[in-house]
Motif scaffolding. Structure first.
Motif, PDB file in Angstrom:
ATOM      1  N   TYR A 432      62.162  62.934  70.040  1.00  0.00           N
ATOM      2  CA  TYR A 432      63.251  63.021  69.078  1.00  0.00           C
ATOM      3  C   TYR A 432      64.533  62.422  69.659  1.00  0.00           C
ATOM      4  O   TYR A 432      64.751  62.429  70.878  1.00  0.00           O
ATOM      5  N   ASP A 452      64.352  63.153  61.502  1.00  0.00           N
ATOM      6  CA  ASP A 452      65.263  62.755  62.583  1.00  0.00           C
ATOM      7  C   ASP A 452      66.231  61.727  62.029  1.00  0.00           C
ATOM      8  O   ASP A 452      65.942  60.527  61.957  1.00  0.00           O
ATOM      9  N   ALA A 457      63.891  58.355  60.933  1.00  0.00           N
ATOM     10  CA  ALA A 457      62.446  58.562  60.926  1.00  0.00           C
ATOM     11  C   ALA A 457      62.082  60.011  60.634  1.00  0.00           C
ATOM     12  O   ALA A 457      62.876  60.930  60.852  1.00  0.00           O
ATOM     13  N   VAL A 459      59.263  62.419  62.130  1.00  0.00           N
ATOM     14  CA  VAL A 459      58.369  62.476  63.288  1.00  0.00           C
ATOM     15  C   VAL A 459      57.410  63.659  63.088  1.00  0.00           C
ATOM     16  O   VAL A 459      57.855  64.798  62.914  1.00  0.00           O
ATOM     17  N   LEU A 467      51.874  63.566  69.280  1.00  0.00           N
ATOM     18  CA  LEU A 467      52.409  62.729  68.194  1.00  0.00           C
ATOM     19  C   LEU A 467      51.278  62.229  67.303  1.00  0.00           C
ATOM     20  O   LEU A 467      50.297  61.657  67.781  1.00  0.00           O
ATOM     21  N   THR A 470      54.887  58.398  63.035  1.00  0.00           N
ATOM     22  CA  THR A 470      56.321  58.332  62.759  1.00  0.00           C
ATOM     23  C   THR A 470      56.513  57.512  61.491  1.00  0.00           C
ATOM     24  O   THR A 470      56.020  56.383  61.395  1.00  0.00           O
ATOM     25  N   THR A 472      59.096  55.629  58.955  1.00  0.00           N
ATOM     26  CA  THR A 472      60.460  55.066  58.917  1.00  0.00           C
ATOM     27  C   THR A 472      60.804  54.462  57.566  1.00  0.00           C
ATOM     28  O   THR A 472      61.761  53.712  57.448  1.00  0.00           O
TER      29      THR A 472
END
Length: 554
Positions: A432, A452, A457, A459, A467, A470, A472
């Protein structure tokens, strides 16, 4: 069905006679032929097989499901067919005349049902699409007026500050500039008020059309239904959207002898008119509409940030002041709670057991409200909490930022016990950004989703903190970059994130694939989000102080 009252029936019956034998008290009535009958004459009337009959008790006259209209050409006949080519009702005598032999015909009851379905669609469009668009445009006009007033105050303050530096010699110039600004404001207000009046008038006409439609929809009068003319096409012509370029004040360092020339000036104002196109959803397309629009006490200055569902009927809200408020769908304030410290809560959440939890970033505490008593659950050192969400077993996920503003992590708490810390990916890199605007939610598949803002993004990590993806923004590049704020998830494990600056909400599937926007409802700076047990979403509009309940899954 529009049946007469008993008293009016008796009164009318005393004055009427049988149409066949002139008996003074007809006990029966033929709804199809519209004639009064006594018991003796019923057989004679039914012997006419050239048309259908529906003989009922006199007190039940005009209560048939379909009130067949009289033929325009043969007034004694009722019409059971409709000629598609001529677009008129026709009776059996019209059919036998061969005038309509080559024309397509339809049973008039079937056409009645088709026309009623069209009216239902018109009514639904007016109620769920056209009228909400105008209502939201009106709300935006009111916000623009507030913004104009605030901007004017800021410009006036800048002028005053510069004027104080030059003392009494420039008072005259200051007054002149204020007057110019006032004239500009007046022009803006004239435009806004004109737009507001036009929209208000149209909304009134729409509501009248809705009322008329409701009355017609409930009617069984085919002639009235057939003669109705829809105004929906007229209402689809939306007024232009106004975008202002407001004046700004540019101070100058000046010499007294050149006071007037160098004092400063207001930039030229401009009003941009942007045509808006009304569009209907294509067949099969998913639609969204506003179920409730709740006006809270928050406004441009005491901004609304967070919303959390207590139930499908009540939501907790919080903003920049120190009071957390519970509202019902009618916009009534049910309960309010002042924070323990008097600081504004950074975020709120409702636990599975119905308790309110809030973050106090200044005090570095996480607090829970039980029976209106506030208990501090967690006190942090070296970190300050930012945002929180409640998950299964009343555990909490908390986003927190280090005191030096360089590190961000997500911590899972069970009561006061820290059970998990999520901060880095497999390569030891931060998951982050170090920014302080983040919202958090857990999916049904136990993924942890963080919006975030600084990283542009969403996340998403799995339950173990690994993870997954992500997000965007969708594949197509938007005019304004994606800056997510509030985030929530629903029963289908869809992820919903508020895109404040684009005034819309992104909907993703559980694997991060973009599905669609909620962007047809004139949202105004959406910030906080939550979803209730029916998968309806509540949206907190930051600067307007409204909470909208939206149906988005069809």
């Amino acid at each position: 069905m529009n049946c007469l009252t008993m008293d009016s029936q008796r009164s009318a019956q005393d004055l009427l006679e049988c149409h066949l034998c002139e008996t003074s008290i007809p006990n029966l009535y033929c709804d199809i032929c519209d004639i009064h009958l006594c018991k003796t004459c019923v057989g004679e009337h039914l012997s006419d097989e050239s048309t259908k009959h529906n003989v009922v008790a006199f007190k039940k006259r005009n209560c048939t499901i379909y009130n067949y209209p009289r033929c325009p050409k043969h007034s004694s006949k009722r019409c059971e067919l409709h000629c598609k080519l001529c677009d008129i009702p026709i009776c059996v005598q019209c059919v036998s005349s061969a005038e309509h032999d080559l024309h397509k015909k339809i049973e008039i009851t079937k056409r009645f049902e088709i026309k009623k379905s069209v009216l239902h669609r018109d009514l639904q469009e007016l109620e769920t699409s056209i009228n909400p668009k105008f209502e939201n445009m009106l709300s935006c006009i009111l916000v623009q007026k507030t913004d104009l007033n605030k901007h004017s105050q800021e410009v006036t303050a800048a002028i005053n500050r510069h004027g104080e530096e030059l003392h009494k010699e420039i008072d005259t110039i200051i007054q002149k500039l204020k007057s110019e600004l006032s004239e500009m404001d007046s022009k803006y207000l004239d435009v806004l008020n004109k737009q507001k009046d036009n929209i208000t008038r149209t909304i009134s006409e729409i509501k009248q059309s809705i009322a008329d439609l409701k009355q017609i929809v409930d009617s069984h009068d085919i002639s009235l239904v057939s003669s109705f003319k829809s105004r929906n096409a007229e209402f689809r012509s939306l007024p232009p959207k106004l975008t202002f370029v407001l004046p700004s004040f540019t101070p100058q360092h000046i010499k007294k002898e050149q006071l007037y020339q160098q004092f400063g000036s207001l930039s030229a104002p401009s009003i941009k008119t942007e045509e808006q196109v009304y569009t209907l959803d294509s067949p099969g397309a998913e639609r969204s509409w506003i179920i409730k629009d709740i006006k809270t006490t928050y406004d441009y200055y005491e901004r609304l940030h967070s919303v959390s569902c207590l139930s499908e009927e009540e939501v907790w809200t919080s903003g920049t002041d120190a009071i957390m408020r519970l509202y019902n769908l009618q916009g009534q304030l049910v309960k309010s709670i002042l924070t323990k410290s008097g600081n504004g809560p950074n975020d709120i959440a409702v636990t599975r057991s119905g308790n309110l939890v809030y973050i106090d970033s200044i005090d570095r505490t996480l607090n829970i409200v039980k029976q209106e008593e506030i208990q501090t659950v967690i006190e942090l050192r070296g970190w300050r909490p930012l945002n929180v969400c409640s998950i299964s077993n009343d555990e909490l996920l908390v986003v927190m930022l280090s005191d030096d503003d360089k590190q961000t992590k997500v911590v899972r708490y069970s009561g006061t016990t820290e059970k998990q810390s999520i901060q880095y990916n497999d390569k030891g890199q931060s998951l982050y950004s170090s920014g302080d605007i983040k919202f958090i939610s857990e999916n049904n598949n136990l993924d942890i989703c963080v919006s975030d803002n600084k990283a542009h993004a969403v996340v998403v990590v799995n339950q173990a903190g690994k993870l997954r993806f992500t997000y965007t923004g969708p594949p197509s590049t938007s005019e304004v970059s994606f800056k997510p704020y509030g985030i929530t998830t629903d029963s289908q494990s869809q992820i919903l994130s508020a895109d404040q600056y684009n005034n819309r909400i992104h909907i993703l599937d559980q694997d991060g694939q973009f599905l669609r926007y909620i962007d047809n409802l004139y949202l105004y700076y959406p910030w906080g989000l939550c979803v209730d047990i029916n998968d309806d979403i509540f949206v907190a509009e930051c600067y307007r102080g409204h909470v909208k309940k939206i149906k988005y899954n069809m």
